[in-house]
Structures are given as C-alpha cells and as structure tokens.
Design an enzyme around this catalytic site. Structure first.
Site: not given
Length: 296
Positions: A84, A120, A146
């Site tokens: 990502k 997200d 992350g």
C-alpha cells in the site's frame, strides 16, 4: 447513469465490462472478488476480478504487475499488504486522502493515467460509526503504523480521538505517522510498549496482521484489557481474532474487521465502475462465504 433498482442481475449486453484485481501476499481466500462480482451482476454489469498473489509468483516486481494490468485493460486494482505504500511511487496522481494517510489501496486506470485512492480510511470510519457509535475516544491505542495503520490513525483522528497513541515494531514508522496526524490538526504520540500504554486508553485498535489465521497470536498482553474499554481489529479471518475473543471475555465492546472490509469495497466499486454499490448486498456476499475464507 442512474441504476435501475429493479434489475434482475442478468448481464446487460450493452453495459460496459469491467476487469479488476487484487494485488497482495497470501490472498487466495479473499472475499473481495466475490463482493465485486456479485454486486456487478446485480447491477447488470459484466465483471471479472482476478487475484494477483505474490506468494504464488513473487518474483515479478510491483511495477511490472501494474504495467501488465493496465496493458490488459483493467479498470483498476485493489492493493493490500504489503504494497500500500510502495505503490504510491508508481502512480500519476494520488488523492488528497491518500497523501494524508500515506498509503493507497485502490488504483484506477483511466485515459492512460493511474490514480491512487485510499478507501480504507472511509471504510474504517463507516464501520466505527455503525459498530461503536457511542464509544469513548479520549486516548486510543493504535498498534501498527503500516499502510492500513496510517488509514486507521487518520480515521480515528477524524472520528474525534483526543490523542492517538501509536505503537509499531518500527519506531521510525510510528514517529512518522504521529507527525502526520499532528500536521493534519490531530493529536498523536508514539508509545514503545502497547501493553503498558493500553492502561490509559479508552479503546485499542489492532492494525497489524497479527491474529490472522496464517499469523496467529495477539499484538499485546491481553491481561491488560479492562471492561470499560473497546477493542477493534482490522483482521477478519477469523472474524473473532484471539484479541477480540479475549476482549469480549472481559466485557469489552468489540468491533471486527468485517465492516472495514465491506465499506472499503463499497467505495472501491464506485471508483472502478462509476456506479454506487449497495453495502447490504456486499455484506450478504461477504457473510455467505462464512469462516472458510478471508478477504482483504
């Protein structure tokens, strides 16, 4: 184009066909393809959704994978762990929310250009609003800085967290994320020991892969949990991770990763096709796959 709510789900020969995919590691049991393809069918669209699993063919660089998908006419790609953040350097334009979060989980190919988005962030916000609407948000402990952790950290800040306490095995990643939250107007600081930090937290979120079926365990000592806290996990295979099971046992409110998985897919579907998706239909598809599979 307005969607015909009375559609039977039969493919419309005059409707466009869409090809999408998911790039990630260890994703063979993902529920994401089923959610997208079932929703497309209900809207009379033709949709193919491929899994591009780097555990299966890991020697191909990410840049080459994007080139191949774009050349093959894909409408776009979902991006999951561990790509990502890496994918951002391979795009022509990145949305403001993706820049703020520091990660992209949805890439759209259009007119010879690549556009990066982060669904997200919205997915976690929507899941939290529906699943824990009255939860206290003073200090919230976030484990994991992350790609997914960045989205969750900014979501928590946007949801009104007084201070996001960030723990990560990579201290530099935690420091960078806390700095980004403060730069965006929120409050955040790093913590070195999540178990100790949990004592002063109203809520705890696991944004690491720990707890997945292929990576069992817990991200902190669950003996620190107390009934007045809420606990959320972004992992959803299993839906009740060891962390959530322990939290439920002591009386905590819990939030599984199901909602985030569904709502990020809802937003991604619209980015790929230009048509809004039905969250209830996507949830039904997600649940129809039971506990025998996972999704990203």
């Amino acid at each position: 184009m307005e969607i015909d709510e009375s559609a039977t789900g039969a493919p419309n020969p005059f409707a466009p066909a869409f090809q999408m995919g998911l790039i990630g590691r260890g994703i063979q049991l993902s529920r994401t393809p089923a959610m997208h393809m079932a929703e497309a069918q209900m809207q009379g669209l033709t949709c193919r959704y491929d899994l591009i699993d780097t555990d299966v063919d890991g020697d191909i660089p990410l840049a080459a994978r994007l080139d191949r998908a774009e050349n093959d006419g894909f409408a776009g790609l979902n991006i999951t762990y561990p790509y990502k953040q890496e994918v951002m350097a391979l795009l022509d334009e990145v949305s403001a929310s993706s820049q703020r979060v520091g990660a992209v989980n949805t890439v759209v190919f259009r007119d010879g250009r690549r556009f990066g988005h982060n669904t997200d962030h919205w997915g976690f916000c929507e899941s939290f609003r529906r699943g824990l609407p009255d939860a206290k948000r003073g200090n919230v402990l976030l484990i994991g800085a992350g790609g997914a952790g960045g989205a969750v950290a900014h979501a928590l800040s946007d949801l009104g967290a007084g201070c996001v306490l960030i723990a990560d095995a990579r201290p530099d990643a935690a420091v960078a994320l806390a700095k980004a939250i403060r730069a965006a107007g929120g409050q955040a600081r790093t913590v070195s020991d999540p178990t100790l930090a949990a004592a002063g937290a109203d809520g705890i979120v696991n944004a690491t892969p720990v707890g997945m079926a292929k990576l069992p365990g817990v991200p902190l000592d669950t003996a620190c949990l107390a009934a007045h806290q809420w606990v959320a996990d972004i992992v959803y295979f299993p839906l009740e991770t060891a962390l959530l099971k322990a939290a439920r046992a002591v009386g905590c409110q819990v939030l599984s990763g199901e909602g985030m998985a569904i709502f990020q897919a809802v937003r991604a579907f619209e980015l790929f096709t230009g048509r809004p998706a039905d969250p209830d239909r996507m949830r039904a598809t997600f649940r129809s796959h039971g506990q025998s599979s996972t999704a990203v």
